[in-house]
Design a protein around this motif. Sequence first.
Motif, PDB file in Angstrom:
ATOM      1  N   UNK A  82      11.561   9.051  32.326  1.00 46.13           N
ATOM      2  CA  UNK A  82      12.753   9.252  31.505  1.00 46.13           C
ATOM      3  C   UNK A  82      12.608   8.615  30.129  1.00 46.13           C
ATOM      4  N   UNK A  86      12.125   4.590  31.058  1.00 48.94           N
ATOM      5  CA  UNK A  86      12.236   4.190  32.454  1.00 48.94           C
ATOM      6  C   UNK A  86      11.590   5.249  33.331  1.00 48.94           C
ATOM      7  N   UNK A 146      11.707   6.671  37.313  1.00 45.06           N
ATOM      8  CA  UNK A 146      12.461   6.578  38.569  1.00 45.06           C
ATOM      9  C   UNK A 146      11.670   7.314  39.637  1.00 45.06           C
ATOM     10  N   UNK A 147      11.542   6.685  40.809  1.00 48.06           N
ATOM     11  CA  UNK A 147      10.776   7.300  41.895  1.00 48.06           C
ATOM     12  C   UNK A 147      11.681   7.524  43.096  1.00 48.06           C
ATOM     13  N   UNK A 178      15.863  16.351  34.694  1.00 44.97           N
ATOM     14  CA  UNK A 178      16.644  16.779  33.537  1.00 44.97           C
ATOM     15  C   UNK A 178      15.762  17.290  32.398  1.00 44.97           C
ATOM     16  N   UNK A 179      16.374  18.069  31.535  1.00 43.75           N
ATOM     17  CA  UNK A 179      15.680  18.551  30.341  1.00 43.75           C
ATOM     18  C   UNK A 179      15.193  17.338  29.552  1.00 43.75           C
ATOM     19  N   UNK A 217      10.588  11.093  19.505  1.00 48.63           N
ATOM     20  CA  UNK A 217      10.860  11.377  20.914  1.00 48.63           C
ATOM     21  C   UNK A 217      12.282  11.857  21.139  1.00 48.63           C
ATOM     22  N   UNK A 218      12.431  12.709  22.142  1.00 50.72           N
ATOM     23  CA  UNK A 218      13.747  13.234  22.513  1.00 50.72           C
ATOM     24  C   UNK A 218      13.988  12.800  23.948  1.00 50.72           C
ATOM     25  N   UNK A 262      15.914  12.419  27.623  1.00 49.10           N
ATOM     26  CA  UNK A 262      16.826  13.186  28.475  1.00 49.10           C
ATOM     27  C   UNK A 262      18.251  12.621  28.483  1.00 49.10           C
ATOM     28  N   UNK A 263      18.378  11.291  28.415  1.00 48.87           N
ATOM     29  CA  UNK A 263      19.717  10.680  28.400  1.00 48.87           C
ATOM     30  C   UNK A 263      20.500  11.119  27.155  1.00 48.87           C
ATOM     31  N   UNK A 317      19.957  13.918  25.440  1.00 54.58           N
ATOM     32  CA  UNK A 317      20.286  15.343  25.584  1.00 54.58           C
ATOM     33  C   UNK A 317      21.526  15.523  26.452  1.00 54.58           C
ATOM     34  N   UNK A 318      21.595  14.758  27.533  1.00 53.22           N
ATOM     35  CA  UNK A 318      22.769  14.879  28.418  1.00 53.22           C
ATOM     36  C   UNK A 318      24.036  14.431  27.705  1.00 53.22           C
ATOM     37  N   UNK A 338      16.147   5.720  20.330  1.00 50.10           N
ATOM     38  CA  UNK A 338      16.148   7.149  20.672  1.00 50.10           C
ATOM     39  C   UNK A 338      17.508   7.793  20.897  1.00 50.10           C
ATOM     40  N   UNK A 348      21.570   3.732  31.763  1.00 48.87           N
ATOM     41  CA  UNK A 348      20.508   4.166  32.661  1.00 48.87           C
ATOM     42  C   UNK A 348      19.409   3.114  32.819  1.00 48.87           C
ATOM     43  N   UNK A 349      19.035   2.444  31.718  1.00 48.86           N
ATOM     44  CA  UNK A 349      17.875   1.544  31.821  1.00 48.86           C
ATOM     45  C   UNK A 349      18.249   0.069  31.840  1.00 48.86           C
TER      46      UNK A 349
END
Lengths: 520, 520
Positions: free
Chosen positions: B38, B41, B43-44, B56-57, B138-139, B141-142, B144-145, B351, B411-412
Amino acid sequence: VVSIAWTKSHDNAILHHHGWSQCAVLIEEGLFENKVDLGFKNETRVLEPGQTFNTPVGALHQMKCLSTRGRTLHVYTPKIQSEVETKLFFSSSLKTIENDLSLSASVKIEDLKNLLTTIRDQSITTRSPFFMNQLFAGILPQTLQAEEIISQTKTTLATIEASPVFSKIESLVVDALGELIGWEENARDGVSVPGGSAANFMALHCARQKFFPEMKAKGMRGPALKIFVSAEAHYSFKKAAVALGFGTESIVPVPVDETGKMCANQLEILIQETIQTEAIPFFVCATAGTTVLGAFDPIDKIAVICEKYHIWLHVDAAWGGPALFSKKLFPLLSGISLADSVAFDAHKLFGASLTCSFFLTRHRDLLLAANDVSGGDYLFHSEDTEVDRGKLSWQCGRGADSLSFWAIWKNVGTTGLGEFVDRLINIREQATAWIKTEPRLEIVAHPTYLNICLRVQPPLAQAHAKNWSKLVREKLKTQNLAMVNYSSNEEGDFLRLILAHPQLQFDHVKQILQWALEVE
Amino acid sequence: VVSIAWTKSHDNAILHHHGWSQCAVLIEEGLFENKVDLGFKNETRVLEPGQTFNTPVGALHQMKCLSTRGRTLHVYTPKIQSEVETKLFFSSSLKTIENDLSLSASVKIEDLKNLLTTIRDQSITTRSPFFMNQLFAGILPQTLQAEEIISQTKTTLATIEASPVFSKIESLVVDALGELIGWEENARDGVSVPGGSAANFMALHCARQKFFPEMKAKGMRGPALKIFVSAEAHYSFKKAAVALGFGTESIVPVPVDETGKMCANQLEILIQETIQTEAIPFFVCATAGTTVLGAFDPIDKIAVICEKYHIWLHVDAAWGGPALFSKKLFPLLSGISLADSVAFDAHKLFGASLTCSFFLTRHRDLLLAANDVSGGDYLFHSEDTEVDRGKLSWQCGRGADSLSFWAIWKNVGTTGLGEFVDRLINIREQATAWIKTEPRLEIVAHPTYLNICLRVQPPLAQAHAKNWSKLVREKLKTQNLAMVNYSSNEEGDFLRLILAHPQLQFDHVKQILQWALEVE
């Protein structure tokens, strides 16, 4: 995925909205007509077997089977948020999610997505036709598409090198607006700014640069400078006067008539009075579309005065600017080509991204003179003839605000934007006619634009209630029915309904007023 | 839709990026590990038959089959733009689409979508790890959402009534940043502003309000006010000085040492010299992370001087602010809790959306004092104890800029943001060590932060070529390999590499430098 079988007897076409999902239709059998409502525009296509059509997020579509039988396959991506769609309007309930917002505990990406969805669903639904609280409403598919592209590129408008296409788009939009205003091709210029307030701000900044260029180095010195705006003008002039170093006392409010328009003869008297003092009148703003009544100041009369006294004429058309596109309404802007500068918001009536605002001027090179400074060599390398657009602004990094308006304009055309305004004006006419038939409703000032201001009289049982209109407004809001705004004059509170939603029908306005009358 | 059969011998896990499509995986048979990158981060998750996972995109993901056999079904929505994905970096070719951008011809919605996709694909790819030209890359995903949610809600931050949740989020972010700075809970405050330049602008505005509150009504009068910034400070102070009515001559540039840091003793000398004149020193900016060298001015020493002479201390941490989150780098900001105000950009290193900027101050009520004016009664109805956030700003309608940073942070976590900074610092260490082994590369000033400035010596065959670093930069750009920036000092041009991309590896930096060495 949904499969539907159709017969021609299906006279009732299916009209629906997929919420935030995109819908792809594949015609498996038969002939279909698909009508897509894109807000400002409808597009119709006939689809044959094997053909597909994607209805974009944010659009409504209506399908009709033209043959005796048919079969269609519908795919929705991502899943339909049906719960959201059943409500037309929500008031927000922050308390239910407040604890989840804290930054002290982190969440995994799927929970973040759920949380963001909850945030959306707990937010005010400005896409509802019953949202009339702000000078904008509705979420357009063209805007959603443009914003997706902006998200995926993240380039800055500061330099052409970093955003050649978006820089070009910004100048195309600025130029097309300047052309509608009636300014000469070689003289007009403009730039995106973060909101209508910022456009008014830039107007004062450029006017000062024009008349007092030495202040760029020396700062504000010498006699007081005076700014004339109508008593109904936007409060952003006061904010700008403070920030720019003029001070609030530099603002001279000019009286308005009973319809909210600036009295041009009063303006001239106030200018003459100012000249008698040591102060210098240097800036007049004519408002095109006031926030409360939607009044248009008489630009042509004001322009004559400004020319006579060598004063900068700015038109704050943040709300009323769309009249530029309507043959019917253009006369309200008569004289606008004489303005030195114009503020235009595409995020209001025209449904672009918040914010999508433009400062426009007929004095090319003035934006550069007012805003360019040395010390940006690490960034501005352009050896091009085109000026890096960051030099026209006091911002540095900024996004491609103009893209969403460009996308709407590109899709519906100049004529389409005018028809959109005219359609809403027709709804206003229907609505005001209906209001006059209702004894408990009273128009405050006959509207010239898309603001309907009216007073609601209390029902008999509440005959002596005070501030009834305000109470009605609060009830509509707390009951999740509608969100309208209110204001007041010396006779008390009144409601303000803004007609701006692309999918607005007269029935929506009537419905809100019926709810208003039902409040007990 | 893709169906894949797996065996455990598939030791090479599949790591891939779906471009702008979201990927949903359904486990049909077997046990899988899915690792999602992400940006800030990883995530597994272990997935069992019947379970699904949406990548996610904007994210990369990597799947591994843990059982002896397995079967997965992959659905991509919308379709994969494979052509786009094969290129790491594009320079733009505006000319090929320029004619299609004109507003004189309209297009249907499907063609608009294609046109927007072309615009994206012809735009500079700031998501490439070889894009190092700006202070961001960089773009996420967080982001973008978050931007999708902003698009779908379109509410204005002006009033709590119109955006209760987003207003809360803005104040949570502002408060959390103020806490990291070390300001008292009851004193700290802040607001979103449209860019780092606007934050510096607000700092001057608030400082003037603090020391000269009478200017709010009266405007700029009296003796000249002086603003002290390092010679390497951002050019936005000049822009702000012009707009706010101080004038460019109010700016006093303070000399820097060889690493680009302000010389505190020089600052004191210049302040004393100013006091000898009629002018008043009232504002000092310490830059935390200069644009070219990434230098950090010695805040603690500067703070002592500011206290001694009763001068406002502002820290421009637009670029260097993320050091707040890193235990390793925090000492660079030593003394920041003594600052009166701080500028922080989350759209740079962290970002977030462009723009996502904050003006922060330890003087609660000052933002309101500086920005609130009368005349907004049509809008501000709040009878709440919380202040409508529009009153803290000179903007009116504005979007929920803070949401994307909130989403990343949520998120992170605070620790995750710090680890992100530290990871990039490690890459910088690897890179500078490698550069020292290359005889034709020369570090300009040993980096303290994430800017690597270095000079490329021409190859033997071009031994007398001038401006070789600049030429290298242009070649990398026109060949679609990488985009880095350049600057110059008295010894000539040099390259500036910015380490900001969330998925950056040392190999990316090495690759760029190898390309640079190959230029003939």
